[in-house]
Design a protein around this motif. Structure first.
Motif, PDB file in Angstrom:
ATOM      1  N   GLN B 185       0.839  -1.200   0.000  1.00  0.00           N
ATOM      2  CA  GLN B 185       0.000   0.000   0.000  1.00  0.00           C
ATOM      3  C   GLN B 185       0.870   1.244   0.000  1.00  0.00           C
ATOM      4  OE1 GLN B 185      -3.424   0.583   2.925  1.00  0.00           O
ATOM      5  NE2 GLN B 185      -1.845   1.854   3.829  1.00  0.00           N
ATOM      6  N   ILE B 193      -9.733  12.069  -5.523  1.00  0.00           N
ATOM      7  CA  ILE B 193     -10.643  10.960  -5.236  1.00  0.00           C
ATOM      8  C   ILE B 193     -11.872  11.491  -4.517  1.00  0.00           C
ATOM      9  CG2 ILE B 193      -9.049   8.983  -5.098  1.00  0.00           C
ATOM     10  CD1 ILE B 193      -9.179   9.820  -1.929  1.00  0.00           C
ATOM     11  N   THR B 198     -14.982   4.677   0.602  1.00  0.00           N
ATOM     12  CA  THR B 198     -13.867   3.776   0.335  1.00  0.00           C
ATOM     13  C   THR B 198     -14.142   3.143  -1.032  1.00  0.00           C
ATOM     14  OG1 THR B 198     -15.060   2.079   1.583  1.00  0.00           O
ATOM     15  CG2 THR B 198     -13.303   3.233   2.728  1.00  0.00           C
ATOM     16  N   TRP B 212      -7.628  -1.276  -3.153  1.00  0.00           N
ATOM     17  CA  TRP B 212      -8.454  -0.385  -2.328  1.00  0.00           C
ATOM     18  C   TRP B 212      -7.911   1.034  -2.359  1.00  0.00           C
ATOM     19  CZ3 TRP B 212      -5.299  -4.174  -0.024  1.00  0.00           C
ATOM     20  CH2 TRP B 212      -4.229  -3.694   0.741  1.00  0.00           C
ATOM     21  N   ILE B 213      -8.857   1.972  -2.217  1.00  0.00           N
ATOM     22  CA  ILE B 213      -8.484   3.374  -1.992  1.00  0.00           C
ATOM     23  C   ILE B 213      -9.272   3.831  -0.772  1.00  0.00           C
ATOM     24  CG2 ILE B 213      -8.420   5.715  -2.924  1.00  0.00           C
ATOM     25  CD1 ILE B 213      -8.444   4.523  -5.740  1.00  0.00           C
ATOM     26  N   ALA B 221      -4.878   9.478   0.421  1.00  0.00           N
ATOM     27  CA  ALA B 221      -5.531   8.181   0.637  1.00  0.00           C
ATOM     28  C   ALA B 221      -4.507   7.065   0.753  1.00  0.00           C
ATOM     29  CB  ALA B 221      -6.484   7.870  -0.518  1.00  0.00           C
ATOM     30  N   VAL B 223      -3.674   3.828  -0.873  1.00  0.00           N
ATOM     31  CA  VAL B 223      -3.945   3.135  -2.132  1.00  0.00           C
ATOM     32  C   VAL B 223      -3.170   1.828  -2.074  1.00  0.00           C
ATOM     33  CG1 VAL B 223      -3.810   3.257  -4.653  1.00  0.00           C
ATOM     34  CG2 VAL B 223      -4.125   5.359  -3.309  1.00  0.00           C
ATOM     35  N   ILE B 246      -1.949   2.204 -10.727  1.00  0.00           N
ATOM     36  CA  ILE B 246      -1.796   3.653 -10.548  1.00  0.00           C
ATOM     37  C   ILE B 246      -1.491   4.321 -11.897  1.00  0.00           C
ATOM     38  CG2 ILE B 246      -0.291   5.416  -9.514  1.00  0.00           C
ATOM     39  CD1 ILE B 246      -0.143   3.469  -7.039  1.00  0.00           C
ATOM     40  N   LEU B 252      -4.750   9.115  -9.936  1.00  0.00           N
ATOM     41  CA  LEU B 252      -3.769   8.618  -8.963  1.00  0.00           C
ATOM     42  C   LEU B 252      -2.349   8.924  -9.418  1.00  0.00           C
ATOM     43  CD1 LEU B 252      -5.227   5.048  -8.232  1.00  0.00           C
ATOM     44  CD2 LEU B 252      -5.442   7.073  -6.794  1.00  0.00           C
TER      45      LEU B 252
END
Lengths: 60, 395
Positions: B185, B193, B198, B212-213, B221, B223, B246, B252
């Motif tokens: 992560q 975002i 979530t 996940w973000i 966040a 990510v 990404i 992102l």
């Protein structure tokens, strides 16, 4: 032989928990390996999120 | 070697360990909580998403000090990202509610244990356990560099995914390849975002897992990604998956990374045995992770509380028979649920992007009010009956 590159290792323990024979030990910031217990399954090598583990017997 | 004596030794000061220490200490026991790292809660090993409902039961009062952001709900994206399923906080279960600051959260939980009277040592890894006459009776601990013997009537193993103490004690917490998810992560900043939700992305972007973000505040966040180990073939592949995700998303890609977090979670059913003479396992060490969501904080806190309480009951007879009550409580709460979710996880992991796109298209268009397995399957059956054949066992 299994080797952990300290320059990449984030000492998260992913390798330790994935080892089916419990031959790895996360000693604070150092991963210690009991080589004689290792069964060369490669779980730790593939489980390491950053690719910090390698072995002379490993081929992709 | 120096010797110390306690009623209860708790190994690992994450959420599960701190809760176990807290409730054991409340029962009047002499408790030692040990942590190998020099700081509680650091480094973070977690995506930090959590719900609120369970907290009252384990006497945790939500505080802004350790809550970074509050969520309205979750959004799940199909592989082609054309379909989005929106879940309210209530529907989404474990993983929305708020996004924690684990660095403070873990310290807060440890402080609760200390306030109940538990002792705590940092920079003190357990390096071996003491086992005599078939009973775990403590551990060899390297206390700030010095090897010492800690004798305890009960050991509570809360050493997380590594689950090493359990295995030293002879409890089988070995995971199959398919039940290990490798995670990485990035804490990213300067990204665009939707900050009240979530976000979850499924499909070939994260085989056997998801991306996940989790918003951490303005333009920031967590990510991250988890990929099942049986889907990983080469070294460092997980990072490659995240970097490519990404790269494909301009909102992102424009951001930069403030922190890199790595780790792994188990996605298996509840193990057969999580207690033995003199020892109980809690949290991730007991493999109490939801196999679908990968969430484990709530389960760690709840199981930790129970283990602490049962330690109080069993202190004069720390046998596996006495600890059975703990094991049964855990199984009653999670055994069926985790088995079902493990099965669904296995089914989902086998679907290709095309099938997932079709499934999610139907689910998002049908506007299903109640998100249940049955409601989803019935909606899909109307449009793609052939897809349902695979899932009939779940009806």
């Amino acid at each position: 032989m299994l080797q952990v590159k300290p320059s990449l290792c984030n000492y998260c323990g992913a390798c330790v928990g994935s080892c089916p024979v419990n031959c790895m030990f996360l000693d604070e910031t150092i991963v210690r390996i009991e080589e004689d217990k290792c069964i060369k399954c490669g779980f730790c090598i593939r489980c390491c999120p950053v690719g910090a583990i390698d072995a002379d017997w490993w081929s992709e | 070697m120096k010797k110390y004596e306690y009623d209860v030794l708790v190994i690992g000061a994450g959420p599960g360990g701190s809760m176990a220490a807290r409730f054991a200490a409340r029962h009047g026991l002499k408790v030692l909580l040990i942590e190998k790292r020099p700081e509680i809660g650091v480094p973070v090993r977690c995506a930090e998403g959590i719900s609120e409902a369970w907290m009252k039961k384990v006497e945790i009062d939500p505080s802004d000090r350790w809550i970074d952001t509050r969520m309205e709900g979750a959004k799940i994206y199909s592989p082609d990202e054309r379909s989005v399923i929106e879940l309210s906080a209530e529907q989404a279960g474990n993983e929305v509610g708020f996004v924690l600051n684990r660095e403070y959260f873990d310290k807060y939980l440890a402080s609760l244990a200390i306030k109940e009277g538990a002792d705590i040592w940092l920079k003190s890894p357990a390096v071996d356990i003491i086992k005599e006459d078939g009973y775990v009776k403590g551990a060899i601990v390297r206390k700030f560099g010095e090897r010492v013997e800690v004798r305890a009537k009960i050991v509570i193993a809360a050493d997380g995914f590594e689950s090493q103490v359990a295995r030293w004690a002879g409890l089988n917490t070995v995971l199959r390849e398919r039940d290990i998810v490798s995670c990485i992560q990035y804490r990213m900043t300067n990204i665009d975002i939707e900050e009240n939700f979530t976000h979850f992305f499924i499909g070939s972007c994260a085989p056997g897992g998801y991306v996940w973000i989790f918003p951490k505040g303005e333009k920031e966040a967590n990510v991250g990604i988890g990929v099942a180990l049986n889907k990983l073939k080469s070294k460092g592949e997980v990072k490659g998956y995240l970097d490519r995700f990404i790269e494909r998303h301009p909102y992102l890609k424009k951001g930069r990374i403030l922190q890199i977090v790595t780790g792994a979670v188990s996605t298996c059913p509840v193990p057969k045995r999580i207690v033995d003479n003199g020892i109980m396992l809690v949290g991730d060490a007991a493999r109490l992770i939801d196999p679908i969501t990968g969430g484990g904080i709530a389960n760690a806190c709840i199981s930790g509380k129970w283990a602490g309480e049962i330690a109080g009951k069993c202190i004069e007879n720390p046998s596996k028979e006495c600890f059975k009550e703990y094991e049964e409580k855990v199984k009653k709460k999670w055994e069926r649920k985790h088995l079902r979710n493990w099965f669904v996880k296995e089914k989902l992991a086998a679907l290709d992007d095309d099938t997932l796109n079709k499934l999610m298209e139907v689910i998002s268009e049908e506007n299903i009010k109640e998100i249940s397995v049955r409601a989803i399957l019935e909606a899909v059956q109307k449009k793609y009956p052939e897809l349902i054949e695979e899932f009939e066992e779940l009806l």
